[in-house]
Enzyme design. Structure first.
Site, PDB file in Angstrom:
ATOM      1  CD  GLU A 171      -2.304  -7.177   2.936  1.00  0.00           C
ATOM      2  OE1 GLU A 171      -1.802  -6.073   2.652  1.00  0.00           O
ATOM      3  OE2 GLU A 171      -2.994  -7.353   3.952  1.00  0.00           O
TER       4      GLU A 171
ATOM      5  CD  GLU B 240       1.824  -5.348   5.623  1.00  0.00           C
ATOM      6  OE1 GLU B 240       2.565  -6.307   5.949  1.00  0.00           O
ATOM      7  OE2 GLU B 240       0.961  -5.430   4.729  1.00  0.00           O
TER       8      GLU B 240
ATOM      9  N   GLY C 108       0.564  -4.817   0.842  1.00  0.00           N
ATOM     10  CA  GLY C 108      -0.643  -4.809   0.013  1.00  0.00           C
ATOM     11  C   GLY C 108      -0.433  -5.485  -1.336  1.00  0.00           C
TER      12      GLY C 108
ATOM     13  CB  ALA D  14      -0.885  -0.028   1.237  1.00  0.00           C
TER      14      ALA D  14
HETATM   15  N1  CAA Z   1       4.651   3.113  -0.700  1.00  0.00           N
HETATM   16  C1  CAA Z   1       5.075   4.260  -1.248  1.00  0.00           C
HETATM   17  N2  CAA Z   1       6.217   4.371  -1.956  1.00  0.00           N
HETATM   18  C2  CAA Z   1       6.958   3.266  -2.107  1.00  0.00           C
HETATM   19  C3  CAA Z   1       6.595   2.030  -1.572  1.00  0.00           C
HETATM   20  C4  CAA Z   1       5.364   1.971  -0.836  1.00  0.00           C
HETATM   21  N3  CAA Z   1       4.908   0.827  -0.305  1.00  0.00           N
HETATM   22  N4  CAA Z   1       7.540   1.115  -1.875  1.00  0.00           N
HETATM   23  C5  CAA Z   1       8.470   1.769  -2.604  1.00  0.00           C
HETATM   24  N5  CAA Z   1       8.110   3.063  -2.749  1.00  0.00           N
HETATM   25  C6  CAA Z   1       8.850   4.122  -3.436  1.00  0.00           C
HETATM   26  C7  CAA Z   1      10.084   4.553  -2.657  1.00  0.00           C
HETATM   27  O1  CAA Z   1       9.713   5.487  -1.655  1.00  0.00           O
HETATM   28  C8  CAA Z   1      10.920   5.157  -3.747  1.00  0.00           C
HETATM   29  O2  CAA Z   1      10.438   6.454  -4.030  1.00  0.00           O
HETATM   30  P1  CAA Z   1      11.448   7.704  -4.179  1.00  0.00           P
HETATM   31  O3  CAA Z   1      12.230   7.368  -5.428  1.00  0.00           O
HETATM   32  O4  CAA Z   1      10.537   8.867  -4.335  1.00  0.00           O
HETATM   33  O5  CAA Z   1      12.309   7.700  -2.964  1.00  0.00           O
HETATM   34  C9  CAA Z   1      10.624   4.279  -4.950  1.00  0.00           C
HETATM   35  O6  CAA Z   1       9.378   3.627  -4.666  1.00  0.00           O
HETATM   36  C10 CAA Z   1      11.653   3.195  -5.181  1.00  0.00           C
HETATM   37  O7  CAA Z   1      11.813   2.464  -3.957  1.00  0.00           O
HETATM   38  P2  CAA Z   1      13.235   2.194  -3.266  1.00  0.00           P
HETATM   39  O8  CAA Z   1      14.193   3.315  -3.582  1.00  0.00           O
HETATM   40  O9  CAA Z   1      12.985   1.913  -1.829  1.00  0.00           O
HETATM   41  O10 CAA Z   1      13.690   0.891  -4.046  1.00  0.00           O
HETATM   42  P3  CAA Z   1      14.685  -0.261  -3.542  1.00  0.00           P
HETATM   43  O11 CAA Z   1      14.955  -1.096  -4.725  1.00  0.00           O
HETATM   44  O12 CAA Z   1      15.832   0.330  -2.803  1.00  0.00           O
HETATM   45  O13 CAA Z   1      13.838  -1.106  -2.456  1.00  0.00           O
HETATM   46  C11 CAA Z   1      11.846  -2.225  -1.618  1.00  0.00           C
HETATM   47  C12 CAA Z   1      12.699  -1.841  -2.863  1.00  0.00           C
HETATM   48  C13 CAA Z   1      12.609  -3.225  -0.758  1.00  0.00           C
HETATM   49  C14 CAA Z   1      10.559  -2.870  -2.139  1.00  0.00           C
HETATM   50  C15 CAA Z   1      11.532  -0.949  -0.797  1.00  0.00           C
HETATM   51  O14 CAA Z   1      11.009   0.020  -1.670  1.00  0.00           O
HETATM   52  C16 CAA Z   1      10.533  -1.167   0.309  1.00  0.00           C
HETATM   53  O15 CAA Z   1      10.879  -1.703   1.355  1.00  0.00           O
HETATM   54  N6  CAA Z   1       9.283  -0.699   0.107  1.00  0.00           N
HETATM   55  C17 CAA Z   1       8.246  -0.736   1.123  1.00  0.00           C
HETATM   56  C18 CAA Z   1       7.729  -2.138   1.351  1.00  0.00           C
HETATM   57  C19 CAA Z   1       6.658  -2.113   2.438  1.00  0.00           C
HETATM   58  O16 CAA Z   1       6.894  -1.793   3.574  1.00  0.00           O
HETATM   59  N7  CAA Z   1       5.419  -2.471   2.034  1.00  0.00           N
HETATM   60  C20 CAA Z   1       4.297  -2.502   2.945  1.00  0.00           C
HETATM   61  C21 CAA Z   1       3.567  -1.202   2.868  1.00  0.00           C
HETATM   62  S1  CAA Z   1       2.299  -1.038   4.088  1.00  0.00           S
HETATM   63  C22 CAA Z   1       1.000  -1.980   3.526  1.00  0.00           C
HETATM   64  O17 CAA Z   1       1.045  -2.543   2.449  1.00  0.00           O
HETATM   65  C23 CAA Z   1      -0.187  -2.084   4.453  1.00  0.00           C
HETATM   66  C24 CAA Z   1      -1.192  -3.132   4.057  1.00  0.00           C
HETATM   67  O18 CAA Z   1      -1.449  -4.084   4.732  1.00  0.00           O
HETATM   68  C25 CAA Z   1      -1.939  -3.037   2.840  1.00  0.00           C
END
Ligand code: CAA
Length: 258
Positions: free
Chosen positions: A112, A132, A109, A66
């Site tokens: 999911e 998360e 998400g 998400a």
């Molecule tokens: N939401 C918003 N933006 C996100 C995102 C997310 N879930 N995942 C990645 N992005 C964005 C980053 O912020 C980044 O944006 P900027 O260039 O503006 O900084 C861009 O996408 C590229 O991401 P990274 O630079 O982080 O890429 P990476 O290759 O270094 O890492 C990754 C990849 C490991 C997937 C890392 O992006 C990450 O950990 N993302 C978040 C994963 C996460 O925590 N997901 C759960 C979200 S909460 C949820 O989903 C609740 C639910 O139950 C529905």
């Protein structure tokens, strides 16, 4: 091609291909993508020329969760007051089959959403996780429930509590995905699989999907009863008459969807 901003929708014969398309955010699922996806799935369900859908992302990410930036400033009153994420329930009411073709990250998400689809085909690059907890929250789109049903308590609990990712091999062993494919073949295989489903009699497809889904929500005896009743009901369709006649006459069936 489609009128949407965050997804691409195209029809390949009887298959609808939906590509999540927020590459700069690794396809993070925000309110706009949800609303466009629901709209596309509604259109798919209503279009009699379409028999199966494939949802995919990019090589790097099916969806990285998400949208954290959208949720960051929200408080309990906003989330609970607006029943945030409740809109995703409508996705699961799609009556025709939807395949998730997952390459790269399917996190939070994203995992999911993949699990809301009817089955997952995974590229060898796929990585599944519910990270998360690292944000001091939890799954909110059904992950704690669907992952537990898919892979069992031990793996689901470990993944939710540690945020550890599962690679494609582990996901297949655990029963989360139906098959693994080389990344370069994922989309073609998914489209082929979808075309096979779309070539079946439409009412039988809906009935098969519905009865497998019921297995998750009921007792064995009730599920078997539900299956039998739907099986009986299919004998009221023209396509059943045609399908069995075609078998006996050694030819392919021609379906009317009736
Ligand atoms: N939401 C918003 N933006 C996100 C995102 C997310 N879930 N995942 C990645 N992005 C964005 C980053 O912020 C980044 O944006 P900027 O260039 O503006 O900084 C861009 O996408 C590229 O991401 P990274 O630079 O982080 O890429 P990476 O290759 O270094 O890492 C990754 C990849 C490991 C997937 C890392 O992006 C990450 O950990 N993302 C978040 C994963 C996460 O925590 N997901 C759960 C979200 S909460 C949820 O989903 C609740 C639910 O139950 C529905």
């Amino acid at each position: 091609m489609s009128q949407y901003e965050t997804i691409l929708v195209e029809q390949r014969g009887a298959v609808t291909l939906v590509t999540l398309n927020r590459p700069k955010a690794l396809n993070a699922l925000n309110t706009q993508i949800l609303s466009e996806l629901l709209d596309a799935m509604r259109a798919f369900d209503e279009d009699a020329s379409q028999g199966c859908a494939v949802i995919t992302g990019s090589e790097k990410a099916f969806a990285a969760g998400a949208d954290i930036k959208e949720m960051q400033a929200q408080g309990f009153a906003d989330m609970y007051g607006h029943d945030f994420f409740a809109g995703w329930d409508a996705f699961t009411r799609t009556r025709k089959p939807v395949i998730a073709a997952v390459a790269g990250y399917a996190l939070g998400g994203g995992c999911e959403l993949a699990m809301m689809c009817d089955f997952i085909l995974a590229a060898d690059s796929a990585k599944f996780g519910q990270p998360e907890i690292k944000l001091a929250v939890s799954p909110g789109m059904g992950g704690s429930q669907r992952l537990t049903r898919a892979v069992g308590k031990a793996k689901a609990m470990e993944m939710c509590l540690t945020g550890r990712m599962m690679d494609a091999d582990e996901a297949e062993r655990a029963g989360l995905v139906s098959r693994i494919l080389p990344a370069a073949e994922l989309l073609n295989d998914a489209l082929k699989t979808a075309a096979t489903i779309a070539s079946m009699a439409p009412l039988a497809v809906k009935a098969n999907k519905e009865m497998v889904d019921v297995a998750y929500e009921t007792t064995l005896a009730q599920g078997v009863q539900f299956e039998r009743r739907l099986f009986h009901a299919l004998f009221g369709t023209q396509d059943q008459t045609e399908g069995m006649a075609a078998f006996v006459e050694k030819r392919s069936g021609i379906w009317t969807g009736k």
